[in-house]
Design an enzyme around this catalytic site. Structure first.
Site, PDB file in Angstrom:
ATOM      1  N   ALA A 109       0.931  -1.104  -0.240  1.00 21.97           N
ATOM      2  CA  ALA A 109      -0.004   0.135   0.091  1.00 21.97           C
ATOM      3  C   ALA A 109       0.760   1.246   0.277  1.00 21.97           C
ATOM      4  CB  ALA A 109      -0.915   0.041   1.329  1.00 21.97           C
ATOM      5  N   GLU A 146      17.494  -3.900   2.468  1.00 23.27           N
ATOM      6  CA  GLU A 146      16.822  -3.973   1.198  1.00 23.27           C
ATOM      7  C   GLU A 146      17.411  -3.620  -0.114  1.00 23.27           C
ATOM      8  OE1 GLU A 146      13.051  -1.882   2.210  1.00 23.27           O
ATOM      9  OE2 GLU A 146      12.622  -1.124   0.314  1.00 23.27           O
ATOM     10  N   ASP A 158      12.405   5.476   4.456  1.00 16.34           N
ATOM     11  CA  ASP A 158      11.193   4.589   5.049  1.00 16.34           C
ATOM     12  C   ASP A 158      12.159   4.096   6.497  1.00 16.34           C
ATOM     13  OD1 ASP A 158       9.997   4.906   2.831  1.00 16.34           O
ATOM     14  OD2 ASP A 158      10.354   3.000   1.905  1.00 16.34           O
TER      15      ASP A 158
END
Ligand code: GLA
Length: 368
Positions: A109, A146, A158
């Site tokens: 999302a 990541e 993030d």
């Protein structure tokens, strides 16, 4: 048990990998992990979180390297790898762990479910090993997991937000220096509500769109002779138009004007309560950010454009897509007594949307 929050970026999109500014907030939706030590060199991973639900995955720590795992398991495995590589976990003595996840951060999302799982895992593994992991290091190693293990070339936004979140505050992040400065953003006290408008739609384009945008920015900085697009101001945009192709010049214009919008937004917060003209100006900055992402950076989607337009029609002060784009979520800043109308307008435009309020929340932490 440890937990880390998802985030919304209030303003400052696609600036973080250009060493620019952003103003995100952690949200009151967390990913939690229960952890116990092992002594056989295995990570055993279990998730009850929506899309990640499945059987227990076993990942041997010996020989762990990028590409060894697939799917959601790569996020916690990548963090273990980054902590081993970074020397936070000792290869000789760390015996592995059982990790069981549960999450209230919607997956896919654009609300950083990946940074939440990474930061919760990082805290848990470091604590099991008795190692200290200050927030800046947690964010850096989670981003390394990541980038280098999962293979997504994301910036630091993030993970910094999950590691540094402050309840009731927006974080002003200077991604060049890594400095994170909280600015009070007490929505309930101001009679304001920040709605998350999850379109529930994600477009495949995102997989190539994000690295393409990043590469275009880095090429543009090289052509214009600056270390990063952060080093340009609006006064440089004419030169950018002369020296770059039309599309790349628009990408640069987004980044440069977005950095300016972040600075204006935090100066509004610094000036006092978000009310009256200041509130209107803050809302206009959010909406201007959306238009720039839609037209110049081209990372919005028809659904995001529809929910943003509907939120504004419904009376929101401002609205914009949040996160990487190509689908996912938008946010709308509205008076609390107008929030129902905004939500109804959004649902009329996109009946499948999931709408919920979010408040600025605290960082990754040990639950018990
Ligand atoms: C994603 C990335 C972040 C940032 C945003 C866009 O969320 O993970 O690093 O680049 O997109 O602002």
């Amino acid at each position: 048990m440890w937990a880390a929050p998802g985030r919304v970026n209030v303003i400052g999109e696609h600036t973080d990998y250009n060493q620019g500014f952003a103003a995100p907030m952690a949200i009151d939706r967390y990913t939690a992990v229960a952890a116990a030590p092992r002594s056989d060199g295995l990570l055993r991973l279990l998730s009850g979180a929506g899309a990640f639900r499945g059987p227990v995955a076993e990942v041997p720590l010996h020989g762990l390297s990028p590409g060894r795992t697939r799917g959601w398991v790569s996020y916690p495995a990548g963090v273990a790898w980054a902590l081993l590589e970074g020397g936070v976990l000792d290869r000789g003595s760390f015996g592995g762990a059982d990790l069981a996840f549960a999450s209230a951060v919607p997956v896919g999302a654009g609300l950083s479910s990946s940074a939440a799982i990474e930061c919760a895992t990082g805290l848990a593994l470091a604590a099991l090993a008795g190692a200290d992991l200050p927030p800046a290091m947690l964010a850096r190693l989670a981003q390394r997991a990541e980038n280098a293990y999962v293979g997504v070339p994301s910036g630091p936004l993030d993970q910094l937000t999950a590691a540094f979140g402050v309840a009731g505050a927006v974080l002003f992040i200077d991604t060049r220096s890594g400095a994170v400065t909280p600015y009070p953003f007490d929505l309930p006290a101001a009679g304001l509500t920040l709605l998350v408008l999850d379109t529930k739609v994600h477009h495949d384009l995102g997989a190539s769109g994000y690295p393409d945008r990043r590469a275009a920015c880095e090429r543009a900085a090289r052509t214009l002779g600056v270390p990063a697009l952060r080093d340009l101001t609006v006064a440089d945009l004419c030169r950018a138009e002369r020296e770059l192709d039309e599309q790349t010049a628009r990408r640069v214009r987004h980044v440069v004007t977005e950095d300016e919008r972040v600075l204006k937004f935090v100066s509004l917060l610094a000036a006092g309560d978000l009310s009256g003209l200041r509130l209107r100006a803050a809302g206009e900055l959010l909406t201007a950010s959306h238009l720039s992402l839609r037209d110049d950076y081209e990372v919005s989607s028809p659904e995001l454009d529809a929910v943003v337009a509907a939120a504004l029609r419904g009376g929101a002060y401002g609205a914009r897509m949040t996160g990487g784009g190509f689908g996912g979520s938008a946010i709308a800043l509205t008076a609390t007594d107008q929030a129902d109308e905004v939500a109804q307008a959004v649902l009329a435009a996109l009946p499948g949307a999931d709408i919920f309020p979010a408040v600025p929340a605290g960082s990754a932490y040990r639950v018990c």
